[in-house]
Design a protein around this motif. Structure first.
Motif, short mmCIF file in Angstrom:
data_model
loop_
_atom_site.label_atom_id
_atom_site.label_comp_id
_atom_site.label_asym_id
_atom_site.label_seq_id
_atom_site.Cartn_x
_atom_site.Cartn_y
_atom_site.Cartn_z
N ALA A 1 32.51 28.42 5.21
CA ALA A 1 32.79 28.85 3.84
C ALA A 1 32.96 30.36 3.75
N MET A 2 32.08 31.11 4.41
CA MET A 2 32.20 32.57 4.38
C MET A 2 33.50 33.01 5.05
N ALA A 3 33.77 32.46 6.22
CA ALA A 3 34.96 32.85 6.98
C ALA A 3 36.25 32.56 6.22
N ARG A 4 36.24 31.50 5.46
CA ARG A 4 37.45 31.10 4.74
C ARG A 4 37.54 31.71 3.34
N GLY A 5 36.56 32.53 2.98
CA GLY A 5 36.63 33.26 1.72
C GLY A 5 36.08 32.55 0.51
N GLU A 6 35.20 31.61 0.70
CA GLU A 6 34.60 30.87 -0.43
C GLU A 6 33.99 31.85 -1.42
N LEU A 7 34.27 31.64 -2.70
CA LEU A 7 33.76 32.53 -3.74
C LEU A 7 32.55 31.95 -4.48
N VAL A 8 32.33 30.65 -4.36
CA VAL A 8 31.23 30.00 -5.05
C VAL A 8 29.94 30.23 -4.26
N SER A 9 28.85 30.48 -4.99
CA SER A 9 27.55 30.63 -4.33
C SER A 9 27.09 29.27 -3.82
N LEU A 10 26.74 29.22 -2.53
CA LEU A 10 26.29 27.97 -1.92
C LEU A 10 24.80 27.78 -2.16
N GLN A 11 24.39 26.54 -2.20
CA GLN A 11 23.00 26.20 -2.47
C GLN A 11 22.17 26.20 -1.19
N GLY A 12 20.88 26.22 -1.37
CA GLY A 12 19.96 26.13 -0.25
C GLY A 12 19.80 24.70 0.20
N MET A 13 18.90 24.50 1.14
CA MET A 13 18.62 23.16 1.65
C MET A 13 17.11 22.97 1.66
N ASP A 14 16.67 21.80 1.25
CA ASP A 14 15.25 21.48 1.25
C ASP A 14 14.95 20.79 2.59
N GLN A 15 14.46 21.56 3.55
CA GLN A 15 14.26 21.02 4.90
C GLN A 15 13.27 19.87 4.92
N GLU A 16 12.27 19.89 4.09
CA GLU A 16 11.30 18.78 4.06
C GLU A 16 11.97 17.50 3.58
N LEU A 17 12.80 17.60 2.57
CA LEU A 17 13.54 16.43 2.07
C LEU A 17 14.49 15.90 3.14
N TYR A 18 15.20 16.79 3.79
CA TYR A 18 16.14 16.36 4.84
C TYR A 18 15.41 15.61 5.94
N VAL A 19 14.30 16.15 6.41
CA VAL A 19 13.57 15.52 7.51
C VAL A 19 12.98 14.19 7.07
N SER A 20 12.37 14.15 5.89
CA SER A 20 11.74 12.90 5.45
C SER A 20 12.77 11.81 5.15
N SER A 21 13.97 12.19 4.78
CA SER A 21 15.02 11.21 4.46
C SER A 21 15.80 10.74 5.68
#
Length: 170
Positions: free
Chosen positions: A80-100
């Motif tokens: 996204a950064m390399a391609r010039g994305e202008l929208v702010s990207l969201q974070g990731m909830d690592q605990e949710l990712y692992v538990s899911s």
């Protein structure tokens, strides 16, 4: 050789990862790191990989799955950064990712294969990023971050977790 990011190119939180990455070519480092990580983790047994070092901590399988998921998310951010994305990207909830993800239901071999595929994809992406895009800034969690900072965060995040594995699991 592409230069290291300045500390002003990423949120202070990520310094703990970026500072772990040795000087040198980041693409070479990511290639070498992927091979070394695979060789190191391949020595584990299924029994080793299913253990957590303390109650409430992730198993080694969950740590390995977390490494893959985090690299996926970070590689997307780098794209996204390399391609010039202008929208702010969201974070990731690592605990949710692992538990899911139910990583403990997968074999160690499956998890290591996925980690290797992710690293290959990251390196392939890096090869498409030109010098202008390398220093391009985008936004994650309402904080500025550059493409090159993300490459170093990926490498440093893995180094951080390998140290945790060596210190606490083995």
């Amino acid at each position: 050789m592409r230069s290291r990011p300045l500390s002003s190119e990423y949120p202070a939180y990520y310094e703990r990862y970026v500072s772990l990455v040795p000087d040198g070519d980041i693409e070479d480092w990511l290639n070498r790191q992927g091979s070394e990580t695979h060789a190191f983790l391949s020595r584990l047994t299924e029994e080793d990989a299913e253990r957590a070092y303390a109650p409430g901590k992730w198993t080694l399988k969950e740590v390995i799955g977390h490494l893959s998921d985090t690299e996926r998310v970070m590689a997307y951010r780098m794209l996204a950064m390399a391609r010039g994305e202008l929208v702010s990207l969201q974070g990731m909830d690592q605990e949710l990712y692992v538990s899911s993800a139910h990583f403990n239901q997968l074999t160690l071999a499956q998890l290591l294969k996925d980690l290797g595929i992710m690293r290959s994809a990251t390196i392939s992406l890096l090869s498409t990023i030109d010098d202008d895009a390398w220093v391009r800034t985008g936004t994650v969690w309402d904080s500025p971050v550059t493409t090159r900072a993300i490459a170093y965060i990926i490498a440093g995040h893995e180094l951080h977790h390998l140290k945790v594995i060596r210190d606490n699991y083995l």
